[in-house]
Design a protein around this motif. Structure first.
Motif, PDB file in Angstrom:
ATOM      1  N   UNK A 295       0.865  -1.171   0.000  1.00 25.64           N
ATOM      2  CA  UNK A 295       0.000   0.000   0.000  1.00 25.64           C
ATOM      3  C   UNK A 295       0.903   1.222   0.000  1.00 25.64           C
ATOM      4  N   UNK A 296       0.786   2.046  -1.036  1.00 28.21           N
ATOM      5  CA  UNK A 296       1.702   3.170  -1.233  1.00 28.21           C
ATOM      6  C   UNK A 296       0.950   4.473  -0.984  1.00 28.21           C
ATOM      7  N   UNK A 297       1.515   5.297  -0.132  1.00 26.97           N
ATOM      8  CA  UNK A 297       0.901   6.582   0.225  1.00 26.97           C
ATOM      9  C   UNK A 297       1.707   7.710  -0.410  1.00 26.97           C
ATOM     10  N   UNK A 298       1.097   8.418  -1.359  1.00 27.31           N
ATOM     11  CA  UNK A 298       1.780   9.492  -2.076  1.00 27.31           C
ATOM     12  C   UNK A 298       1.601  10.855  -1.411  1.00 27.31           C
ATOM     13  N   UNK A 299       1.060  10.891  -0.215  1.00 26.88           N
ATOM     14  CA  UNK A 299       0.877  12.173   0.467  1.00 26.88           C
ATOM     15  C   UNK A 299       2.232  12.809   0.759  1.00 26.88           C
ATOM     16  N   UNK A 300       2.390  14.128   0.502  1.00 29.74           N
ATOM     17  CA  UNK A 300       3.644  14.805   0.847  1.00 29.74           C
ATOM     18  C   UNK A 300       3.777  14.920   2.368  1.00 29.74           C
ATOM     19  N   UNK A 301       5.014  15.071   2.868  1.00 26.19           N
ATOM     20  CA  UNK A 301       6.278  15.040   2.105  1.00 26.19           C
ATOM     21  C   UNK A 301       6.762  13.617   1.900  1.00 26.19           C
ATOM     22  N   UNK A 302       7.491  13.400   0.791  1.00 28.29           N
ATOM     23  CA  UNK A 302       8.090  12.100   0.533  1.00 28.29           C
ATOM     24  C   UNK A 302       9.462  12.021   1.192  1.00 28.29           C
ATOM     25  N   UNK A 303       9.926  10.816   1.402  1.00 26.03           N
ATOM     26  CA  UNK A 303      11.237  10.638   2.004  1.00 26.03           C
ATOM     27  C   UNK A 303      12.329  11.144   1.064  1.00 26.03           C
ATOM     28  N   UNK A 304      13.382  11.707   1.647  1.00 26.56           N
ATOM     29  CA  UNK A 304      14.543  12.170   0.908  1.00 26.56           C
ATOM     30  C   UNK A 304      15.782  11.471   1.452  1.00 26.56           C
ATOM     31  N   UNK A 305      16.593  10.907   0.551  1.00 24.55           N
ATOM     32  CA  UNK A 305      17.805  10.198   0.961  1.00 24.55           C
ATOM     33  C   UNK A 305      18.843  10.324  -0.142  1.00 24.55           C
ATOM     34  N   UNK A 306      20.111  10.526   0.222  1.00 20.02           N
ATOM     35  CA  UNK A 306      21.153  10.628  -0.799  1.00 20.02           C
ATOM     36  C   UNK A 306      21.401   9.254  -1.422  1.00 20.02           C
ATOM     37  N   UNK A 307      21.953   9.264  -2.617  1.00 24.73           N
ATOM     38  CA  UNK A 307      22.243   8.002  -3.289  1.00 24.73           C
ATOM     39  C   UNK A 307      23.239   7.175  -2.476  1.00 24.73           C
ATOM     40  N   UNK A 308      24.247   7.829  -1.913  1.00 20.55           N
ATOM     41  CA  UNK A 308      25.237   7.092  -1.123  1.00 20.55           C
ATOM     42  C   UNK A 308      24.596   6.489   0.122  1.00 20.55           C
ATOM     43  N   UNK A 309      23.725   7.239   0.803  1.00 22.09           N
ATOM     44  CA  UNK A 309      23.052   6.703   1.995  1.00 22.09           C
ATOM     45  C   UNK A 309      22.089   5.576   1.616  1.00 22.09           C
ATOM     46  N   UNK A 310      21.464   5.685   0.444  1.00 23.83           N
ATOM     47  CA  UNK A 310      20.568   4.610  -0.007  1.00 23.83           C
ATOM     48  C   UNK A 310      21.346   3.329  -0.253  1.00 23.83           C
ATOM     49  N   UNK A 311      22.556   3.463  -0.810  1.00 19.06           N
ATOM     50  CA  UNK A 311      23.407   2.285  -1.004  1.00 19.06           C
ATOM     51  C   UNK A 311      23.776   1.658   0.337  1.00 19.06           C
ATOM     52  N   UNK A 312      24.028   2.504   1.328  1.00 16.55           N
ATOM     53  CA  UNK A 312      24.363   1.972   2.648  1.00 16.55           C
ATOM     54  C   UNK A 312      23.153   1.297   3.296  1.00 16.55           C
ATOM     55  N   UNK A 313      21.986   1.981   3.244  1.00 15.73           N
ATOM     56  CA  UNK A 313      20.813   1.471   3.962  1.00 15.73           C
ATOM     57  C   UNK A 313      20.165   0.283   3.276  1.00 15.73           C
ATOM     58  N   UNK A 314      20.008   0.365   1.980  1.00 11.18           N
ATOM     59  CA  UNK A 314      19.274  -0.685   1.267  1.00 11.18           C
ATOM     60  C   UNK A 314      20.187  -1.666   0.534  1.00 11.18           C
ATOM     61  N   UNK A 315      21.368  -1.207   0.152  1.00 10.38           N
ATOM     62  CA  UNK A 315      22.251  -2.067  -0.629  1.00 10.38           C
ATOM     63  C   UNK A 315      23.302  -2.786   0.182  1.00 10.38           C
ATOM     64  N   UNK A 316      23.478  -2.365   1.434  1.00 11.18           N
ATOM     65  CA  UNK A 316      24.453  -3.036   2.286  1.00 11.18           C
ATOM     66  C   UNK A 316      25.884  -2.780   1.902  1.00 11.18           C
ATOM     67  N   UNK A 317      26.136  -1.672   1.174  1.00  6.63           N
ATOM     68  CA  UNK A 317      27.508  -1.336   0.781  1.00  6.63           C
ATOM     69  C   UNK A 317      27.780   0.123   1.120  1.00  6.63           C
TER      70      UNK A 317
END
Length: 481
Positions: A295-317
């Motif tokens: 279930x996806x909620x498009x109500x603002x505000x959306x999450x903001x994350x840098x590409x490098x932090x996304x790699x750390x959090x979701x990619x494990x690198x």
């Protein structure tokens, strides 16, 4: 085909021989099927009972009883029934799929429903091929893709998805106009394709004896409008990329691109989350949608994350700690090919493989390596990065946006660097005219491109982009041709 046409000709001639014209020129109605259906839905038909109405639509079901024949007429996603005397001579020539008109009193049936009791019946267009059974279409069959117009009649969900996509387009258009943006056209045929890294479709213009290209993006022309003094511009329309055909790609697709003077990529984030929310509310009545198991909620505000932090959090690198050899090894293990290694591009490829599918809720991923695009302004605080973001939801990329590069010298240098980094068919071509236009001055600008079709997929729960594009590209051999 010749034998089919011979059968159709024989049927048409037999109708005319019986004094029945199968294709009259016009027909005047007083109440459309859609109008009657809507009045019924709102419980507003009772005052009309007894009044004479004239309506028309496609016959989708014919139910014969000893004393009455009911015909369901279909139009624009709505149905309404007519009642016909079994002795009506024209009934002999009408079958499912024909366009039929009826004039008579609006009545209430014994079951409490409503119908037009046909005092006069009209054949408005003969379907020389009988319509397949309602709701029985096989979505995996060649027929479903080859005869898309018929599929839209038979498949209520397909029709709803295509309607919803159209409504999203209209809602986005209204949202941008409300914010002072002007919708303005750009050329579809271009002498130099640009605005993205993609393989174009090539055509030859015989009048000037030159090869030109179908646009892959309207970006460079919309920026010219900013240079010209239009402070807020956008365009919604088709783009063409001679590349993949799969669940997320079609060579012809629709996007919204917008550019705003005196803005940056932070302004574009707010613009996207606000207008997307408004468009979904207008098209669906809600900004919370079911997509697969999520279930996806498009109500603002959306999450903001840098590409490098996304790699750390979701990619494990941790990109800051990875060596070039480690990046190459990981990409090799993930079966991601790189024709030429570049660290920034490789990190983006790693992100695409490890992270994208995990971004289910609306998310802005920002601050990309500078090699990822030649059209973006370098980051004001972080050397080696550019002020770029991509928006994701449902595991799909929905948008790409920049603080736009407006330095003509850097633009020229970045185009040249692109030629060195990528093979010729993958690099942005060096558009000298655009660089020279930029030299006359473009104000600070934020720009964004939004993928209409992918957003429509998520809004309607579609698994494939083919489910929201009215006439997707399919190989002729797959259609049985």
């Amino acid at each position: 085909m010749d034998s089919k046409v011979a059968e159709w000709r024989k049927l048409i001639q037999s109708l005319r021989g019986a004094g029945v014209e199968p294709y009259p020129h016009s027909f005047k109605i007083t109440h459309s099927v859609k109008t009657l259906n809507e009045l019924r839905r709102q419980a507003l038909l009772d005052p009309w009972v007894g009044s004479t109405v004239t309506t028309a639509g496609r016959a989708t079901d014919i139910r014969r009883h000893p004393n009455v024949v009911f015909i369901d007429l279909y139009e624009d996603g709505a149905r309404f029934q007519i009642m016909v005397d079994p002795k009506e001579p024209l009934l002999e020539y009408i079958w499912r799929g024909d366009y039929v008109g009826a004039s008579g009193a609006l009545v209430k049936t014994q079951r409490g429903d409503y119908a037009v009791k046909a005092e006069r019946l009209f054949l408005l267009a003969k379907a020389v091929q009988s319509l397949p059974e309602w709701g029985k279409v096989d979505r995996g069959s060649p027929f479903y893709m080859r005869h898309r117009a018929v599929s839209m009649v038979l498949d209520i969900q397909l029709r709803w998805r295509i309607y919803t996509r159209a409504r999203l387009i209209q809602a986005f258009r209204e949202a941008f106009w409300r914010r002072g943006f002007v919708e303005i056209p750009t050329p579809v045929l271009q002498p130099i394709y640009g605005g993205a890294a993609a393989r174009p479709f090539t055509t030859h213009i015989w009048a000037i004896d030159e090869d030109w290209y179908l646009r892959i993006s309207p970006e460079l022309y919309l920026k010219r409008y900013i240079i010209a003094g239009f402070s807020r511009v956008f365009e919604i329309g088709p783009q063409f990329r001679n590349e993949d055909i799969d669940a997320l790609h079609n060579p012809e697709f629709w996007s919204l691109e917008a550019y705003q003077a005196y803005a940056d990529y932070n302004d574009m984030m707010r613009l996207m989350e606000e207008t997307t929310y408004e468009a979904l509310q207008a098209a669906l009545g809600t900004a919370v949608v079911k997509y697969g198991e999520s279930t996806i909620n498009f109500s603002p505000p959306w999450r903001r994350i840098t590409l490098y932090d996304a790699l750390r959090e979701f990619g494990g690198v941790d990109p800051d700690k990875l060596t070039d050899d480690e990046i190459k090894d990981r990409l090799r293990a993930l079966q991601v090919p790189l024709k030429a290694y570049n660290r920034g591009i490789a990190l983006v490829k790693l992100f695409e493989k490890l992270v994208e599918k995990k971004l289910v809720q609306p998310t802005f991923v920002y601050d990309y390596p500078e090699e990822s695009t030649p059209l973006c302004k370098p980051h004001r605080e972080k050397p080696g990065l550019v002020e770029r973001f991509e928006a994701f939801a449902g595991g799909h990329e929905l948008a790409n946006a920049y603080t736009e590069l407006n330095d003509p010298v850097k633009q020229y240098e970045f185009f040249k660097r692109e030629e060195e980094l990528f093979p010729k068919d993958e690099a942005h071509p060096l558009d000298y005219d655009f660089v020279e236009d930029l030299s006359f001055g473009m104000p600070p600008t934020g720009g964004i491109g939004i993928g209409i079709d992918r957003l429509a997929m998520i809004a309607t729960g579609a698994e494939s982009i083919k489910d929201v594009i009215p006439f997707p590209i399919v190989a002729r051999r797959e259609l049985g041709q």
